[in-house]
Scaffold this motif. Structure first.
Motif, PDB file in Angstrom:
ATOM      1  N   ALA A  69      25.124  13.604  10.710  1.00 13.61           N
ATOM      2  CA  ALA A  69      25.710  13.037  11.877  1.00 13.61           C
ATOM      3  C   ALA A  69      24.984  13.753  13.048  1.00 13.61           C
ATOM      4  CB  ALA A  69      27.442  13.240  11.953  1.00 13.61           C
ATOM      5  N   ARG A  70      24.713  14.845  13.008  1.00 11.91           N
ATOM      6  CA  ARG A  70      23.980  15.929  14.160  1.00 11.91           C
ATOM      7  C   ARG A  70      22.725  15.313  14.065  1.00 11.91           C
ATOM      8  NH1 ARG A  70      27.160  20.010  11.861  1.00 11.91           N
ATOM      9  NH2 ARG A  70      28.875  20.766  13.240  1.00 11.91           N
ATOM     10  N   HIS A  71      22.114  15.016  13.167  1.00 17.41           N
ATOM     11  CA  HIS A  71      20.753  14.691  13.080  1.00 17.41           C
ATOM     12  C   HIS A  71      20.498  13.261  13.987  1.00 17.41           C
ATOM     13  CE1 HIS A  71      18.927  17.564  10.697  1.00 17.41           C
ATOM     14  NE2 HIS A  71      19.122  17.446   9.693  1.00 17.41           N
ATOM     15  N   LEU A  72      21.641  12.364  13.692  1.00 18.44           N
ATOM     16  CA  LEU A  72      21.685  11.223  14.601  1.00 18.44           C
ATOM     17  C   LEU A  72      22.147  11.428  15.969  1.00 18.44           C
ATOM     18  CD1 LEU A  72      23.135   9.114  11.639  1.00 18.44           C
ATOM     19  CD2 LEU A  72      20.835   8.831  12.793  1.00 18.44           C
ATOM     20  N   GLY A  73      22.371  12.628  16.215  1.00 18.47           N
ATOM     21  CA  GLY A  73      23.103  12.871  17.553  1.00 18.47           C
ATOM     22  C   GLY A  73      24.513  12.647  17.849  1.00 18.47           C
ATOM     23  N   ILE A  74      25.164  12.558  16.693  1.00 16.85           N
ATOM     24  CA  ILE A  74      26.617  12.231  16.617  1.00 16.85           C
ATOM     25  C   ILE A  74      27.363  13.262  16.580  1.00 16.85           C
ATOM     26  CG2 ILE A  74      28.456  10.943  15.397  1.00 16.85           C
ATOM     27  CD1 ILE A  74      25.990   9.008  14.549  1.00 16.85           C
ATOM     28  N   ASP A  75      28.549  13.327  17.411  1.00 10.63           N
ATOM     29  CA  ASP A  75      29.365  14.516  17.475  1.00 10.63           C
ATOM     30  C   ASP A  75      30.284  14.363  16.044  1.00 10.63           C
ATOM     31  OD1 ASP A  75      31.437  16.407  17.617  1.00 10.63           O
ATOM     32  OD2 ASP A  75      31.790  16.074  19.617  1.00 10.63           O
ATOM     33  N   PRO A  76      30.242  15.173  15.137  1.00  5.18           N
ATOM     34  CA  PRO A  76      30.918  14.979  13.790  1.00  5.18           C
ATOM     35  C   PRO A  76      32.426  15.254  13.937  1.00  5.18           C
ATOM     36  CG  PRO A  76      29.783  17.135  13.834  1.00  5.18           C
ATOM     37  CD  PRO A  76      29.374  16.343  14.993  1.00  5.18           C
ATOM     38  N   GLU A  77      32.820  15.644  14.910  1.00  4.13           N
ATOM     39  CA  GLU A  77      34.388  16.008  15.073  1.00  4.13           C
ATOM     40  C   GLU A  77      34.906  14.926  16.077  1.00  4.13           C
ATOM     41  OE1 GLU A  77      34.849  20.144  16.603  1.00  4.13           O
ATOM     42  OE2 GLU A  77      33.892  20.886  14.675  1.00  4.13           O
TER      43      GLU A  77
END
Length: 425
Positions: free
Chosen positions: A190-198
């Motif tokens: 998720a972080r690699h995609l720029g998505i906040d995992p939380e």
């Protein structure tokens, strides 16, 4: 200097310039650098434009800003002539020239920029006769510069494809196997995609389908662009026949309504531009955590599956609103559903069809309004007594007893099947 000497000098200058341009192809330069070199060395104005004459890169050499404005004016005022020249260059797949029509006019050379078999843009050079090299030499330079531009754009395309493939693989990991992987791995993807995992997210899936052909890539590209531009907070991935949008947000009803409206806008655009193609969209519930993204995706896909089976339903379905259709969609054979509906309401449907009555519609409104005669009457724009009469008549024609729990439940399920299958089970 004789004409032959001048021609030789022009050709020598053109060959030297082509060599300089070729050396630029091996560096990490851009289109602006190419048109700057062409404009500066050949004493012309140069630009890279697309089919609509939108300027992608432009330089007027020693003429500076004034020259850029004049070139833009040429492209605008003579757009018809330039468009015709571009169309012919595209057809012949080679550089063509348009001589100056007067003392104050400019001559033009257009060369198509080809990346593989795709014609992606055009290099245009323009200048007054006194400022330019010989026509043959300028055609040679413009065509060679277009080839260098093609190398640059081709390199960009390769990088974009590689980046897109990596991005899609990461996204596939989240939406397809996220609930079967380690939480730490899902959070890293998720972080690699720029998505906040939380953060809390929900998934919108738009599927393109056609009975006669596979979805056109242009159709999915259009849907991807529409969603990305109208919902900039979303992470949007084109997965061939479907477009998936991961949207941050919680249980906000306004967000659900916004995404539903966006999906309907995409559906209308697809229908208008690609006749015979249908867009079906599903919206998953919101879930918190990267590892639960796949759950929302699965819900959105199940909503799409219901829409594909139950063609009488809306083309945009939220998983939370499926109700009994979540169970009905598990019956993969529509014939089984039709058989049940006809067993329960076949006589009533035949009566409606033969006599032009609307007892099935009345029962649908009555049941969906929880048996309220007043609300059903308002929905049907009639009197509550009329609704009561029609419900009683429908009961008798169908041979059912609505005071019986089993008969009432069977009639409601049968009506959902009838309406879901488009009213023709």
């Amino acid at each position: 200097m004789t004409a032959m000497d001048q021609e030789f000098a022009d050709l020598h200058q053109a060959v030297a310039l082509c060599g300089e341009l070729s050396s630029l192809a091996t560096t990490d330069c851009d289109l602006e650098k190419i048109v700057t070199v062409v404009a500066g060395r050949a004493g012309v104005w140069a630009a890279v434009v697309d089919d609509s004459l939108m300027v992608l890169a432009l330089c007027a050499g020693t003429s500076g800003r004034t020259g850029e404005e004049r070139l833009a004016k040429v492209l605008d005022s003579d757009s018809e002539a330039v468009s015709q020249l571009i169309a012919e260059a595209a057809r012949m797949r080679r550089a063509l020239s348009l001589p100056a029509a007067g003392a104050s006019a400019v001559s033009l050379v257009v060369a198509p920029i080809l990346v593989g078999d795709d014609l992606v843009a055009y290099l245009v050079t323009a200048g007054h006769d006194a400022e330019e090299t010989g026509e043959d030499a300028r055609i040679l330079v413009t065509e060679h510069a277009a080839m260098v531009c093609a190398v640059i754009l081709g390199r960009r395309r390769v990088v974009a494809i590689a980046a897109g493939r990596a991005r899609r693989e990461l996204f596939d990991g989240l939406v397809l196997v996220g609930d079967r992987t380690e939480e730490a791995d899902a959070e890293e993807w998720a972080r690699h995609l720029g998505i906040d995992p939380e953060q809390r997210h929900r998934v919108l899936v738009a599927v393109l389908c056609s009975s006669s052909r596979a979805p056109a890539p242009a159709a999915t590209d259009m849907v991807e662009h529409m969603i990305a531009t109208r919902c900039p907070s979303a992470t949007v991935v084109n997965r061939d026949a479907e477009v998936v949008a991961l949207v941050p947000g919680g249980d906000d009803f306004g967000l659900s309504r916004q995404l539903t409206s966006l999906a309907r806008l995409c559906r209308e655009a697809v229908t208008a531009r690609f006749p015979g193609m249908r867009l079906i969209a599903g919206l998953g519930d919101p879930h918190t955590g990267a590892v639960r993204i796949s759950t929302s995706y699965d819900e959105a896909r199940r909503a799409v599956g219901v829409g594909q089976l139950m063609t009488g339903l809306s083309d945009v379905t939220a998983f939370a609103e499926l109700g009994v259709h979540r169970l009905l969609a598990q019956v993969r054979d529509p014939g089984e559903l039709s058989a049940f509906a006809r067993e329960m309401l076949g006589k009533l449907m035949d009566h409606d069809r033969t006599n032009g009555s609307d007892y099935c519609a009345t029962l649908t409104a009555y049941f969906r309004q929880d048996g309220s005669l007043r609300r059903a009457a308002a929905l049907l724009h009639t009197h509550p007594n009329t609704v009561a009469y029609r419900v009683h008549r429908a009961e008798k024609i169908a041979g059912l007893d609505f005071t019986s729990y089993s008969d009432r439940l069977a009639a409601q399920v049968a009506l959902e099947i009838v309406n879901g299958l488009g009213g023709n089970p």
